[in-house]
Design a protein around this motif. Structure first.
Motif, PDB file in Angstrom:
ATOM      1  N   ILE A 179       0.956  -1.747  -0.161  1.00  0.00           N
ATOM      2  CA  ILE A 179      -0.273  -0.455  -0.015  1.00  0.00           C
ATOM      3  C   ILE A 179       0.750   1.045  -0.219  1.00  0.00           C
ATOM      4  CG2 ILE A 179      -1.927   1.348   0.991  1.00  0.00           C
ATOM      5  CD1 ILE A 179      -2.514  -1.671   0.531  1.00  0.00           C
ATOM      6  N   SER A 180       0.614   1.918  -1.065  1.00  0.00           N
ATOM      7  CA  SER A 180       1.538   3.177  -1.347  1.00  0.00           C
ATOM      8  C   SER A 180       0.929   4.452  -0.566  1.00  0.00           C
ATOM      9  CB  SER A 180       1.783   3.491  -2.463  1.00  0.00           C
ATOM     10  OG  SER A 180       2.779   4.790  -2.805  1.00  0.00           O
ATOM     11  N   TYR A 218      -2.594   3.953  -2.543  1.00  0.00           N
ATOM     12  CA  TYR A 218      -2.802   3.006  -3.984  1.00  0.00           C
ATOM     13  C   TYR A 218      -2.106   1.507  -3.542  1.00  0.00           C
ATOM     14  CZ  TYR A 218      -3.147   7.341  -6.467  1.00  0.00           C
ATOM     15  OH  TYR A 218      -3.212   8.655  -6.907  1.00  0.00           O
ATOM     16  N   ILE A 219      -2.550   0.647  -3.832  1.00  0.00           N
ATOM     17  CA  ILE A 219      -2.468  -1.259  -4.248  1.00  0.00           C
ATOM     18  C   ILE A 219      -1.143  -0.520  -4.813  1.00  0.00           C
ATOM     19  CG2 ILE A 219      -3.385  -3.435  -4.552  1.00  0.00           C
ATOM     20  CD1 ILE A 219      -6.396  -2.593  -3.907  1.00  0.00           C
ATOM     21  N   VAL A 220       0.362  -0.981  -5.200  1.00  0.00           N
ATOM     22  CA  VAL A 220       0.588  -1.371  -5.875  1.00  0.00           C
ATOM     23  C   VAL A 220       1.486  -2.906  -5.689  1.00  0.00           C
ATOM     24  CG1 VAL A 220       2.878  -0.417  -6.656  1.00  0.00           C
ATOM     25  CG2 VAL A 220       1.725   0.776  -5.204  1.00  0.00           C
ATOM     26  N   THR A 221       1.284  -3.605  -7.750  1.00  0.00           N
ATOM     27  CA  THR A 221       1.953  -4.972  -7.437  1.00  0.00           C
ATOM     28  C   THR A 221       2.453  -4.847  -8.910  1.00  0.00           C
ATOM     29  OG1 THR A 221      -0.851  -5.072  -8.924  1.00  0.00           O
ATOM     30  CG2 THR A 221      -0.921  -5.709  -6.858  1.00  0.00           C
ATOM     31  N   ARG A 222       3.037  -5.809  -9.158  1.00  0.00           N
ATOM     32  CA  ARG A 222       4.185  -5.937 -10.331  1.00  0.00           C
ATOM     33  C   ARG A 222       3.251  -6.468 -11.328  1.00  0.00           C
ATOM     34  NH1 ARG A 222       6.199  -8.735  -6.525  1.00  0.00           N
ATOM     35  NH2 ARG A 222       5.407 -10.762  -7.439  1.00  0.00           N
ATOM     36  N   GLU A 223       3.507  -5.722 -12.309  1.00  0.00           N
ATOM     37  CA  GLU A 223       2.191  -6.035 -13.798  1.00  0.00           C
ATOM     38  C   GLU A 223       3.196  -7.052 -14.312  1.00  0.00           C
ATOM     39  OE1 GLU A 223       4.203  -3.343 -16.639  1.00  0.00           O
ATOM     40  OE2 GLU A 223       3.830  -1.169 -15.818  1.00  0.00           O
ATOM     41  N   ARG A 230       4.708  10.696  -5.274  1.00  0.00           N
ATOM     42  CA  ARG A 230       5.685   9.018  -5.148  1.00  0.00           C
ATOM     43  C   ARG A 230       6.259   8.757  -6.342  1.00  0.00           C
ATOM     44  NH1 ARG A 230       7.386   8.152   0.765  1.00  0.00           N
ATOM     45  NH2 ARG A 230       5.391   7.704   2.092  1.00  0.00           N
ATOM     46  N   PRO A 231       7.846   8.500  -6.206  1.00  0.00           N
ATOM     47  CA  PRO A 231       8.042   7.684  -7.241  1.00  0.00           C
ATOM     48  C   PRO A 231       7.136   6.412  -7.417  1.00  0.00           C
ATOM     49  CG  PRO A 231       9.438   7.512  -5.356  1.00  0.00           C
ATOM     50  CD  PRO A 231       8.453   8.857  -4.829  1.00  0.00           C
ATOM     51  N   ARG A 232       7.241   6.679  -9.165  1.00  0.00           N
ATOM     52  CA  ARG A 232       6.082   5.511  -9.454  1.00  0.00           C
ATOM     53  C   ARG A 232       7.259   4.963 -10.249  1.00  0.00           C
ATOM     54  NH1 ARG A 232      -0.452   6.268 -10.465  1.00  0.00           N
ATOM     55  NH2 ARG A 232      -0.174   7.750  -8.395  1.00  0.00           N
TER      56      ARG A 232
END
Length: 307
Positions: free
Chosen positions: A148-149, A277-282, A157-159
Protein backbone atom coordinates in the motif's frame (compact mmCIF):
# COMPACT_ATOMS: atom_id res chain seq x y z
CA UNK A 1 26.16 -21.23 -21.87
CA UNK A 2 23.90 -23.49 -19.80
CA UNK A 3 21.99 -21.70 -17.03
CA UNK A 4 20.32 -24.47 -15.09
CA UNK A 5 18.95 -22.87 -11.92
CA UNK A 6 16.66 -19.85 -11.59
CA UNK A 7 17.65 -19.56 -7.94
CA UNK A 8 21.17 -18.53 -8.91
CA UNK A 9 19.79 -15.99 -11.37
CA UNK A 10 17.62 -14.61 -8.59
CA UNK A 11 20.73 -14.16 -6.40
CA UNK A 12 22.44 -12.22 -9.19
CA UNK A 13 19.40 -10.01 -9.62
CA UNK A 14 19.27 -9.47 -5.87
CA UNK A 15 22.92 -8.41 -5.90
CA UNK A 16 22.24 -5.94 -8.72
CA UNK A 17 19.43 -4.37 -6.66
CA UNK A 18 20.85 -4.59 -3.12
CA UNK A 19 24.52 -3.96 -3.82
CA UNK A 20 26.20 -6.21 -1.24
CA UNK A 21 26.53 -9.92 -0.58
CA UNK A 22 25.53 -9.35 3.04
CA UNK A 23 22.28 -7.66 1.99
CA UNK A 24 21.49 -10.48 -0.43
CA UNK A 25 22.20 -13.05 2.27
CA UNK A 26 19.94 -11.28 4.77
CA UNK A 27 17.09 -11.11 2.25
CA UNK A 28 17.34 -14.70 1.04
CA UNK A 29 18.22 -16.65 4.21
CA UNK A 30 21.56 -17.73 2.74
CA UNK A 31 24.90 -17.09 4.39
CA UNK A 32 27.18 -14.62 2.55
CA UNK A 33 29.55 -17.48 1.76
CA UNK A 34 26.69 -19.54 0.29
CA UNK A 35 25.66 -16.59 -1.88
CA UNK A 36 29.23 -16.24 -3.07
CA UNK A 37 29.45 -19.97 -3.85
CA UNK A 38 26.19 -19.94 -5.84
CA UNK A 39 27.34 -16.94 -7.86
CA UNK A 40 30.64 -18.72 -8.57
CA UNK A 41 28.63 -21.63 -10.00
CA UNK A 42 26.65 -19.16 -12.10
CA UNK A 43 29.89 -17.68 -13.44
CA UNK A 44 31.02 -21.15 -14.56
CA UNK A 45 27.66 -21.76 -16.24
CA UNK A 46 27.78 -18.37 -17.98
CA UNK A 47 31.48 -18.77 -18.86
CA UNK A 48 31.89 -15.12 -17.86
CA UNK A 49 33.11 -13.20 -14.87
CA UNK A 50 30.01 -11.67 -13.31
CA UNK A 51 31.32 -9.96 -10.17
CA UNK A 52 34.59 -8.28 -9.24
CA UNK A 53 36.08 -6.76 -6.07
CA UNK A 54 35.19 -3.15 -5.35
CA UNK A 55 36.74 -1.74 -2.19
CA UNK A 56 35.59 -3.96 0.66
CA UNK A 57 32.70 -5.34 -1.36
CA UNK A 58 31.92 -6.46 -4.88
CA UNK A 59 30.22 -5.06 -7.95
CA UNK A 60 28.78 -6.53 -11.11
CA UNK A 61 30.90 -6.57 -14.23
CA UNK A 62 29.44 -5.56 -17.59
CA UNK A 63 28.62 -9.22 -18.18
CA UNK A 64 27.01 -9.41 -14.74
CA UNK A 65 24.84 -6.39 -15.48
CA UNK A 66 23.71 -7.89 -18.78
CA UNK A 67 22.85 -11.23 -17.19
CA UNK A 68 21.09 -9.54 -14.24
CA UNK A 69 18.87 -7.67 -16.69
CA UNK A 70 17.97 -10.88 -18.52
CA UNK A 71 17.53 -12.65 -15.18
CA UNK A 72 14.73 -10.22 -14.39
CA UNK A 73 12.97 -11.13 -17.63
CA UNK A 74 13.35 -14.87 -17.00
CA UNK A 75 12.17 -14.65 -13.41
CA UNK A 76 9.17 -12.54 -14.39
CA UNK A 77 8.31 -15.09 -17.09
CA UNK A 78 8.51 -17.92 -14.54
CA UNK A 79 6.23 -15.99 -12.19
CA UNK A 80 3.76 -15.36 -15.02
CA UNK A 81 3.73 -19.07 -15.86
CA UNK A 82 3.03 -19.94 -12.22
CA UNK A 83 0.22 -17.41 -12.13
CA UNK A 84 -1.33 -18.79 -15.32
CA UNK A 85 -1.16 -22.35 -14.03
CA UNK A 86 -2.73 -21.25 -10.75
CA UNK A 87 -5.55 -19.71 -12.76
CA UNK A 88 -6.42 -23.13 -14.17
CA UNK A 89 -7.08 -24.56 -10.72
CA UNK A 90 -10.65 -24.82 -9.52
CA UNK A 91 -9.60 -23.82 -6.01
CA UNK A 92 -8.18 -20.42 -5.13
CA UNK A 93 -5.15 -21.12 -3.00
CA UNK A 94 -1.65 -19.81 -2.38
CA UNK A 95 0.41 -17.54 -0.18
CA UNK A 96 0.68 -13.80 -0.72
CA UNK A 97 2.97 -11.33 1.04
CA UNK A 98 1.65 -7.82 1.62
CA UNK A 99 3.19 -4.68 3.10
CA UNK A 100 1.66 -1.49 4.41
CA UNK A 101 2.11 1.44 6.72
CA UNK A 102 0.76 1.13 10.25
CA UNK A 103 -2.57 2.82 9.51
CA UNK A 104 -3.07 0.84 6.30
CA UNK A 105 -2.24 -2.43 8.08
CA UNK A 106 -4.67 -1.78 10.93
CA UNK A 107 -7.58 -0.33 8.97
CA UNK A 108 -7.28 -2.05 5.57
CA UNK A 109 -4.86 -4.98 5.33
CA UNK A 110 -6.08 -6.79 8.46
CA UNK A 111 -9.84 -6.34 7.80
CA UNK A 112 -9.31 -7.55 4.22
CA UNK A 113 -7.44 -10.59 5.56
CA UNK A 114 -10.32 -11.40 7.94
CA UNK A 115 -12.82 -11.13 5.08
CA UNK A 116 -10.69 -13.26 2.77
CA UNK A 117 -10.22 -15.95 5.42
CA UNK A 118 -13.98 -16.47 5.45
CA UNK A 119 -14.37 -16.58 1.68
CA UNK A 120 -11.07 -18.18 0.56
CA UNK A 121 -9.71 -20.27 3.45
CA UNK A 122 -6.95 -21.80 1.30
CA UNK A 123 -5.31 -18.41 0.71
CA UNK A 124 -2.56 -17.54 3.20
CA UNK A 125 -1.71 -13.87 3.72
CA UNK A 126 1.46 -12.58 5.37
CA UNK A 127 1.32 -8.94 6.56
CA UNK A 128 4.41 -6.83 7.29
CA UNK A 129 4.57 -3.19 8.36
CA UNK A 130 7.25 -1.39 6.37
CA UNK A 131 7.90 2.11 5.05
CA UNK A 132 7.35 2.56 1.32
CA UNK A 133 10.97 3.46 0.65
CA UNK A 134 12.05 0.06 1.98
CA UNK A 135 9.12 -1.88 0.54
CA UNK A 136 9.45 -0.85 -3.11
CA UNK A 137 12.73 -2.74 -3.72
CA UNK A 138 11.20 -5.84 -2.13
CA UNK A 139 8.20 -5.60 -4.44
CA UNK A 140 10.38 -5.20 -7.52
CA UNK A 141 12.45 -8.23 -6.50
CA UNK A 142 9.41 -10.41 -5.85
CA UNK A 143 9.86 -10.93 -2.11
CA UNK A 144 6.63 -8.92 -1.63
CA UNK A 145 3.48 -9.34 -3.74
CA UNK A 146 1.52 -6.21 -2.83
CA UNK A 147 2.09 -2.99 -0.96
CA UNK A 148 0.00 0.00 0.00
CA UNK A 149 1.52 3.30 -1.12
CA UNK A 150 0.43 6.66 0.24
CA UNK A 151 0.67 9.98 -1.58
CA UNK A 152 -0.20 13.36 -0.10
CA UNK A 153 -1.76 15.82 -2.52
CA UNK A 154 0.97 17.97 -4.00
CA UNK A 155 3.75 15.60 -2.92
CA UNK A 156 3.92 12.79 -5.52
CA UNK A 157 5.78 9.57 -4.85
CA UNK A 158 8.17 7.93 -7.32
CA UNK A 159 6.52 5.33 -9.55
CA UNK A 160 9.18 2.90 -10.81
CA UNK A 161 8.66 1.15 -14.14
CA UNK A 162 7.14 -2.31 -14.00
CA UNK A 163 4.75 -1.56 -11.13
CA UNK A 164 0.98 -1.10 -11.32
CA UNK A 165 -0.72 1.52 -9.11
CA UNK A 166 -4.43 1.00 -8.44
CA UNK A 167 -6.35 3.70 -6.50
CA UNK A 168 -7.65 2.41 -3.17
CA UNK A 169 -9.06 5.40 -1.29
CA UNK A 170 -8.85 9.13 -0.70
CA UNK A 171 -8.93 10.52 2.84
CA UNK A 172 -8.63 13.84 4.59
CA UNK A 173 -5.58 15.05 6.49
CA UNK A 174 -6.20 17.05 9.69
CA UNK A 175 -4.42 19.29 12.12
CA UNK A 176 -4.05 17.60 15.53
CA UNK A 177 -3.75 19.84 18.58
CA UNK A 178 -3.81 19.25 22.33
CA UNK A 179 -7.39 19.77 23.50
CA UNK A 180 -6.11 22.45 25.91
CA UNK A 181 -4.49 24.48 23.11
CA UNK A 182 -5.99 28.00 22.79
CA UNK A 183 -6.59 27.49 19.04
CA UNK A 184 -8.67 24.38 19.80
CA UNK A 185 -11.37 26.37 21.59
CA UNK A 186 -13.69 26.54 18.58
CA UNK A 187 -14.84 23.76 16.24
CA UNK A 188 -13.88 25.51 13.02
CA UNK A 189 -10.72 25.46 10.90
CA UNK A 190 -7.50 26.72 12.51
CA UNK A 191 -5.17 29.15 10.72
CA UNK A 192 -1.92 27.33 10.13
CA UNK A 193 -0.08 30.65 10.20
CA UNK A 194 -1.02 30.96 13.90
CA UNK A 195 1.12 27.90 14.67
CA UNK A 196 4.43 29.47 13.63
CA UNK A 197 5.79 29.17 17.17
CA UNK A 198 4.50 25.67 17.85
CA UNK A 199 6.59 22.54 18.35
CA UNK A 200 5.79 20.01 15.61
CA UNK A 201 5.94 16.22 15.23
CA UNK A 202 6.27 14.32 11.95
CA UNK A 203 7.61 11.13 10.48
CA UNK A 204 11.31 10.73 9.71
CA UNK A 205 13.06 12.86 7.13
CA UNK A 206 12.79 11.30 3.67
CA UNK A 207 9.22 10.08 4.16
CA UNK A 208 6.15 11.43 2.38
CA UNK A 209 4.61 12.55 5.67
CA UNK A 210 7.68 14.59 6.64
CA UNK A 211 7.70 16.29 3.23
CA UNK A 212 3.98 17.07 3.53
CA UNK A 213 4.27 18.61 7.02
CA UNK A 214 7.24 20.79 6.08
CA UNK A 215 5.81 21.74 2.68
CA UNK A 216 2.36 22.58 4.04
CA UNK A 217 3.78 24.82 6.78
CA UNK A 218 5.96 26.62 4.26
CA UNK A 219 3.34 27.01 1.53
CA UNK A 220 0.27 27.82 3.64
CA UNK A 221 1.66 29.03 6.97
CA UNK A 222 4.69 30.94 5.72
CA UNK A 223 7.17 29.31 8.12
CA UNK A 224 9.52 26.37 8.61
CA UNK A 225 8.09 24.18 11.39
CA UNK A 226 10.07 23.58 14.57
CA UNK A 227 10.25 19.80 14.05
CA UNK A 228 11.58 18.51 17.35
CA UNK A 229 9.91 15.09 17.27
CA UNK A 230 10.11 12.43 14.54
CA UNK A 231 8.44 9.03 14.58
CA UNK A 232 7.02 6.86 11.82
CA UNK A 233 4.47 5.56 14.33
CA UNK A 234 1.32 7.73 14.25
CA UNK A 235 0.41 6.59 17.76
CA UNK A 236 3.71 8.01 19.03
CA UNK A 237 2.97 11.32 17.31
CA UNK A 238 -0.50 11.39 18.89
CA UNK A 239 0.99 10.73 22.32
CA UNK A 240 3.43 13.61 21.80
CA UNK A 241 0.46 15.87 21.06
CA UNK A 242 -1.42 14.67 24.15
CA UNK A 243 1.45 14.97 26.61
CA UNK A 244 3.97 17.53 25.37
CA UNK A 245 1.82 20.13 23.59
CA UNK A 246 3.25 19.37 20.14
CA UNK A 247 1.07 19.62 17.03
CA UNK A 248 1.03 17.61 13.81
CA UNK A 249 -0.86 16.85 10.60
CA UNK A 250 -2.22 13.32 10.24
CA UNK A 251 -4.50 11.47 7.80
CA UNK A 252 -7.91 10.23 8.91
CA UNK A 253 -7.00 6.53 9.07
CA UNK A 254 -4.48 7.24 11.81
CA UNK A 255 -6.85 9.23 14.04
CA UNK A 256 -8.80 7.91 17.03
CA UNK A 257 -12.59 7.98 16.89
CA UNK A 258 -12.76 10.06 20.07
CA UNK A 259 -10.08 11.32 22.44
CA UNK A 260 -10.81 14.03 25.01
CA UNK A 261 -7.12 14.99 25.08
CA UNK A 262 -6.97 15.76 21.35
CA UNK A 263 -8.54 18.41 19.15
CA UNK A 264 -8.79 17.49 15.47
CA UNK A 265 -9.36 20.38 13.09
CA UNK A 266 -9.10 21.34 9.44
CA UNK A 267 -6.60 24.06 8.57
CA UNK A 268 -8.06 27.34 7.35
CA UNK A 269 -5.75 28.01 4.43
CA UNK A 270 -6.33 24.86 2.34
CA UNK A 271 -7.79 21.37 2.24
CA UNK A 272 -5.38 18.46 2.66
CA UNK A 273 -5.86 14.94 1.38
CA UNK A 274 -3.96 11.67 1.10
CA UNK A 275 -4.51 8.97 -1.48
CA UNK A 276 -3.68 5.31 -0.97
CA UNK A 277 -2.79 2.96 -3.81
CA UNK A 278 -2.52 -0.80 -4.18
CA UNK A 279 0.85 -1.43 -5.83
CA UNK A 280 1.71 -4.73 -7.52
CA UNK A 281 4.15 -5.88 -10.16
CA UNK A 282 2.77 -5.72 -13.68
CA UNK A 283 1.54 -9.06 -15.01
CA UNK A 284 1.96 -10.82 -11.66
CA UNK A 285 -1.64 -11.27 -10.55
CA UNK A 286 -2.64 -14.74 -9.32
CA UNK A 287 -6.19 -15.77 -8.36
CA UNK A 288 -5.16 -15.60 -4.69
CA UNK A 289 -3.68 -12.12 -5.05
CA UNK A 290 -6.66 -10.92 -7.07
CA UNK A 291 -9.05 -12.19 -4.38
CA UNK A 292 -7.17 -10.22 -1.74
CA UNK A 293 -7.13 -7.10 -3.92
CA UNK A 294 -10.91 -7.30 -4.27
CA UNK A 295 -11.26 -7.56 -0.48
CA UNK A 296 -8.98 -4.53 -0.10
CA UNK A 297 -11.03 -2.52 -2.57
CA UNK A 298 -14.18 -3.28 -0.58
CA UNK A 299 -12.46 -2.10 2.59
CA UNK A 300 -11.23 1.02 0.81
CA UNK A 301 -14.76 1.77 -0.35
CA UNK A 302 -15.96 1.68 3.24
CA UNK A 303 -13.30 4.18 4.33
CA UNK A 304 -13.18 6.42 1.24
CA UNK A 305 -14.08 10.11 1.32
CA UNK A 306 -15.93 11.68 -1.61
CA UNK A 307 -13.51 12.81 -4.33
Amino acid sequence: MALTDLRRLRLLRELAERGTLAAVAAATDYSPSAVSQQLAVLEREAASRLIEPAGRGVRLTDAGLVLARHAGVLLDAAAAAEAELAGLSREVRGRIRVVGLQSAARRLLIPALVELARERPLVEVEITELELELALPELRLGTVDLLISDEYEGYPRPRPDGLHHQPLLREGTRLVLPARHPLAAGPGPVPLSALRGAVWASSSAGTGHHAMVVGTCRAHGGFDPDLRHRSNDADVQLELVRTTGAVTLLPDLTLPVADRLLAIRDIAETGLSRRLYIVTREQSTTPALNAYIQALLRQGGENCLPS
